[in-house]
Design an enzyme around this catalytic site. Structure first.
Site, mmCIF file in Angstrom:
data_model
loop_
_atom_site.group_PDB
_atom_site.id
_atom_site.type_symbol
_atom_site.label_atom_id
_atom_site.label_comp_id
_atom_site.label_asym_id
_atom_site.label_seq_id
_atom_site.Cartn_x
_atom_site.Cartn_y
_atom_site.Cartn_z
ATOM 1 C CG ASP A 50 -9.100 -2.509 -2.157
ATOM 2 O OD1 ASP A 50 -8.282 -1.857 -2.527
ATOM 3 O OD2 ASP A 50 -10.354 -2.836 -2.812
ATOM 4 N N GLY A 92 -9.316 9.533 5.747
ATOM 5 C CA GLY A 92 -10.322 9.066 4.929
ATOM 6 C C GLY A 92 -11.767 9.607 5.527
ATOM 7 C CE1 TYR A 93 -15.861 8.752 1.701
ATOM 8 C CE2 TYR A 93 -14.445 6.955 1.861
ATOM 9 C CZ TYR A 93 -15.081 7.917 1.164
ATOM 10 O OH TYR A 93 -15.059 7.857 -0.348
ATOM 11 C CE LYS A 150 -9.938 3.530 11.688
ATOM 12 N NZ LYS A 150 -9.325 4.255 10.302
ATOM 13 C CB THR A 181 -1.117 0.017 0.981
ATOM 14 O OG1 THR A 181 -1.717 1.172 1.271
ATOM 15 C CG2 THR A 181 -0.219 -0.038 2.489
HETATM 16 P P1 ITT Z 1 -3.726 1.566 -1.489
HETATM 17 O O1 ITT Z 1 -4.668 1.069 -2.706
HETATM 18 O O2 ITT Z 1 -2.469 2.250 -1.922
HETATM 19 O O3 ITT Z 1 -3.591 0.545 -0.109
HETATM 20 P P2 ITT Z 1 -5.974 3.371 -0.919
HETATM 21 O O4 ITT Z 1 -5.929 4.858 -0.091
HETATM 22 O O5 ITT Z 1 -6.151 3.684 -2.571
HETATM 23 O O6 ITT Z 1 -4.268 2.814 -0.795
HETATM 24 P P3 ITT Z 1 -8.180 1.738 -1.063
HETATM 25 O O7 ITT Z 1 -8.126 1.531 -2.381
HETATM 26 O O8 ITT Z 1 -8.372 0.413 -0.307
HETATM 27 O O9 ITT Z 1 -6.724 2.247 -0.432
HETATM 28 O O10 ITT Z 1 -9.395 2.701 -0.650
HETATM 29 C C1 ITT Z 1 -9.710 2.596 0.573
HETATM 30 C C2 ITT Z 1 -10.318 4.003 0.636
HETATM 31 O O11 ITT Z 1 -11.313 3.884 1.610
HETATM 32 C C3 ITT Z 1 -9.171 5.134 1.523
HETATM 33 O O12 ITT Z 1 -8.646 5.745 0.528
HETATM 34 C C4 ITT Z 1 -9.903 5.655 2.290
HETATM 35 O O13 ITT Z 1 -10.660 6.751 1.925
HETATM 36 C C5 ITT Z 1 -11.429 4.687 2.826
HETATM 37 N N1 ITT Z 1 -10.920 3.920 3.993
HETATM 38 C C6 ITT Z 1 -10.489 2.812 4.195
HETATM 39 N N2 ITT Z 1 -10.212 2.422 5.426
HETATM 40 C C7 ITT Z 1 -10.498 3.642 6.027
HETATM 41 C C8 ITT Z 1 -10.533 3.945 7.542
HETATM 42 O O14 ITT Z 1 -10.297 3.196 8.404
HETATM 43 N N3 ITT Z 1 -10.898 5.062 7.667
HETATM 44 C C9 ITT Z 1 -11.474 5.961 7.059
HETATM 45 N N4 ITT Z 1 -11.480 5.709 5.715
HETATM 46 C C10 ITT Z 1 -10.872 4.452 5.045
#
Ligand code: ITT
Length: 189
Positions: A67, A146-147, A168, A7
């Site tokens: 993911d 993120g969210y 968390k 990641t």
């Molecule tokens: P990698 O693919 O490099 O791992 P990414 O950020 O693109 O990084 P994802 O494709 O898995 O990762 O997207 C997940 C998205 O969902 C991430 O960018 C966040 O916006 C959200 N997300 C995932 N886990 C979260 C968490 O624990 N808290 C808040 N938002 C989360």
């Protein structure tokens, strides 16, 4: 043991290290290659497997991919697997989600994480975790990523961003999946 994290998301890397602990030596895909892996799968599992496979092939070492996404019931599961592509940055993604949800009474949402541990050619294991909760009416709190500012887990009336990293890391989708992974590692040795 050494694990290569598949990641580029620094927040995920921090959480994974906090949850798995210091017994493991970590590298990341960026230690080998500066690349964004395209997310072309139809499920979290497909995307996670693609990231783990790619990282294993580049590094030749056991690789762990995450993911994840936020599935909102009243939005037919969106943003779901599109969570990272729902807007140009966290602020836009949150604004869009709140706008699309409007004042709907059903605020139910599910955070899901699918980890793939790819440890030898064509050999991998999958670990999944979920955290149910509700979407707040406005962003609150400053921790996490993120969210997190709009997700209130379980029966909490506070968001992950307000509850903070310690809480968390006790209850999150990522923790649930990685707890299974830890058990698998302990069984393996
Ligand atoms: P990698 O693919 O490099 O791992 P990414 O950020 O693109 O990084 P994802 O494709 O898995 O990762 O997207 C997940 C998205 O969902 C991430 O960018 C966040 O916006 C959200 N997300 C995932 N886990 C979260 C968490 O624990 N808290 C808040 N938002 C989360």
């Amino acid at each position: 043991m050494l694990i290569v994290l598949a990641t580029k998301n620094q927040h995920k890397i921090k959480e994974i290290k906090e949850i798995l602990g210091a017994d493991i030596h970590y590298q990341t895909l960026s230690d080998y290659l500066n690349i964004d892996i395209k997310e072309a799968g139809r499920t979290l599992m497909e995307n996670s497997l693609a990231k783990a496979t790619f990282t294993f092939k580049v590094s030749g070492k056991p690789s762990l991919a995450d993911d994840s996404g936020l599935f909102v019931e009243a939005l037919d599961g969106e943003p779901g697997i599109h969570s990272s592509r729902y807007g140009i940055d966290d602020e836009h993604r949150i604004t869009k989600l709140l706008k699309n949800l409007g004042t709907k009474k059903n605020r139910k949402a599910l955070f899901k994480a699918v980890f793939v541990y790819y440890y030898a050619l064509n050999k991998y294991e999958v670990f999944e975790g979920e955290c149910a909760g509700e979407i707040a009416y406005e962003p609150c709190g400053t921790e996490g990523f993120g969210y997190d500012p709009i997700f209130m887990p379980g029966k909490y009336k506070k968001t992950f961003a307000q509850l903070g990293q310690k809480v968390k890391n006790r209850i999150s989708h990522r923790t649930k999946a990685l707890t299974k992974f830890k058990k698998y590692l302990q069984r393996d040795f």
